[in-house]
Design a protein around this motif. Structure first.
Motif, PDB file in Angstrom:
ATOM      1  N   LEU A 176       0.611  -1.087  -0.122  1.00  0.00           N
ATOM      2  CA  LEU A 176      -0.110  -0.160  -0.132  1.00  0.00           C
ATOM      3  C   LEU A 176       0.821   1.310  -0.111  1.00  0.00           C
ATOM      4  CD1 LEU A 176      -2.924  -0.800   2.386  1.00  0.00           C
ATOM      5  CD2 LEU A 176      -3.042  -0.791  -0.079  1.00  0.00           C
ATOM      6  N   GLY A 177       1.876   1.236   0.629  1.00  0.00           N
ATOM      7  CA  GLY A 177       2.795   2.408   1.015  1.00  0.00           C
ATOM      8  C   GLY A 177       3.479   2.553  -0.552  1.00  0.00           C
ATOM      9  N   LEU A 178       3.858   1.433  -1.254  1.00  0.00           N
ATOM     10  CA  LEU A 178       4.452   1.790  -2.474  1.00  0.00           C
ATOM     11  C   LEU A 178       3.500   2.523  -3.378  1.00  0.00           C
ATOM     12  CD1 LEU A 178       6.780  -1.382  -2.804  1.00  0.00           C
ATOM     13  CD2 LEU A 178       7.308   0.958  -2.486  1.00  0.00           C
ATOM     14  N   HIS A 179       2.048   1.918  -3.487  1.00  0.00           N
ATOM     15  CA  HIS A 179       1.273   2.527  -4.483  1.00  0.00           C
ATOM     16  C   HIS A 179       0.637   4.010  -3.999  1.00  0.00           C
ATOM     17  CE1 HIS A 179       0.357  -1.647  -5.312  1.00  0.00           C
ATOM     18  NE2 HIS A 179      -0.072  -1.462  -6.650  1.00  0.00           N
ATOM     19  N   HIS A 180       0.846   4.117  -2.702  1.00  0.00           N
ATOM     20  CA  HIS A 180       0.906   5.802  -2.583  1.00  0.00           C
ATOM     21  C   HIS A 180       1.977   6.484  -2.707  1.00  0.00           C
ATOM     22  CE1 HIS A 180      -0.488   8.779   0.065  1.00  0.00           C
ATOM     23  NE2 HIS A 180       0.660   9.201   0.418  1.00  0.00           N
ATOM     24  N   ALA A 181       3.061   5.925  -2.909  1.00  0.00           N
ATOM     25  CA  ALA A 181       4.184   6.728  -3.276  1.00  0.00           C
ATOM     26  C   ALA A 181       4.222   6.806  -4.819  1.00  0.00           C
ATOM     27  CB  ALA A 181       5.581   5.813  -3.080  1.00  0.00           C
ATOM     28  N   VAL A 182       3.500   6.141  -5.747  1.00  0.00           N
ATOM     29  CA  VAL A 182       3.368   6.327  -6.904  1.00  0.00           C
ATOM     30  C   VAL A 182       2.249   7.299  -7.261  1.00  0.00           C
ATOM     31  CG1 VAL A 182       2.362   5.460  -9.244  1.00  0.00           C
ATOM     32  CG2 VAL A 182       3.795   3.961  -7.655  1.00  0.00           C
ATOM     33  N   MET A 183       1.257   7.346  -6.432  1.00  0.00           N
ATOM     34  CA  MET A 183       0.341   8.717  -6.462  1.00  0.00           C
ATOM     35  C   MET A 183       0.841  10.130  -6.206  1.00  0.00           C
ATOM     36  SD  MET A 183      -3.424   6.929  -5.283  1.00  0.00           S
ATOM     37  CE  MET A 183      -2.788   6.094  -3.932  1.00  0.00           C
ATOM     38  N   VAL A 184       1.869  10.202  -5.008  1.00  0.00           N
ATOM     39  CA  VAL A 184       2.231  11.081  -4.555  1.00  0.00           C
ATOM     40  C   VAL A 184       3.317  11.582  -5.738  1.00  0.00           C
ATOM     41  CG1 VAL A 184       3.950  12.275  -2.727  1.00  0.00           C
ATOM     42  CG2 VAL A 184       1.850  10.640  -2.202  1.00  0.00           C
ATOM     43  N   ALA A 185       4.130  10.776  -6.345  1.00  0.00           N
ATOM     44  CA  ALA A 185       5.144  11.199  -7.339  1.00  0.00           C
ATOM     45  C   ALA A 185       4.363  11.603  -8.549  1.00  0.00           C
ATOM     46  CB  ALA A 185       5.963   9.771  -7.619  1.00  0.00           C
ATOM     47  N   ALA A 186       3.321  11.082  -8.794  1.00  0.00           N
ATOM     48  CA  ALA A 186       2.487  11.344 -10.191  1.00  0.00           C
ATOM     49  C   ALA A 186       2.038  12.883  -9.760  1.00  0.00           C
ATOM     50  CB  ALA A 186       1.348  10.366 -10.454  1.00  0.00           C
ATOM     51  N   MET A 187       1.519  13.069  -8.609  1.00  0.00           N
ATOM     52  CA  MET A 187       1.098  14.569  -8.422  1.00  0.00           C
ATOM     53  C   MET A 187       2.082  15.338  -8.474  1.00  0.00           C
ATOM     54  SD  MET A 187      -0.187  15.982  -4.941  1.00  0.00           S
ATOM     55  CE  MET A 187       1.376  15.702  -4.358  1.00  0.00           C
ATOM     56  N   LYS A 188       3.192  15.234  -8.117  1.00  0.00           N
ATOM     57  CA  LYS A 188       4.448  15.901  -8.079  1.00  0.00           C
ATOM     58  C   LYS A 188       5.021  16.217  -9.568  1.00  0.00           C
ATOM     59  CE  LYS A 188       5.849  15.494  -3.291  1.00  0.00           C
ATOM     60  NZ  LYS A 188       6.942  15.237  -2.286  1.00  0.00           N
TER      61      LYS A 188
END
Length: 66
Positions: A26-38
């Protein structure tokens, strides 16, 4: 959409050896969403590189390599 398809409710428990493994995924998937936003907010190469790295980390999960 990463947010929809990878919500906690959509991860079957049998996919993970432990609760800790599930939380890490879940943390890795969240990291993708944050990186995409940035990456969407910046034209810096580093933000695109961070998104690529986050996607690679998710793609390496056992749930995608069966």
């Amino acid at each position: 959409d990463m947010g929809y398809y990878h919500m906690a409710q959509r991860f079957p428990k049998f996919e993970f050896a432990s609760e800790q493994d599930k939380l890490e995924a879940l943390g890795l998937h969240h990291a993708v969403m944050v990186a995409a936003m940035k990456a969407k907010q910046s034209s810096e190469v580093a933000t695109s590189d961070a998104l690529d790295a986050a996607i690679d980390a998710v793609a390496a999960l056992p749930m995608y390599n069966q």
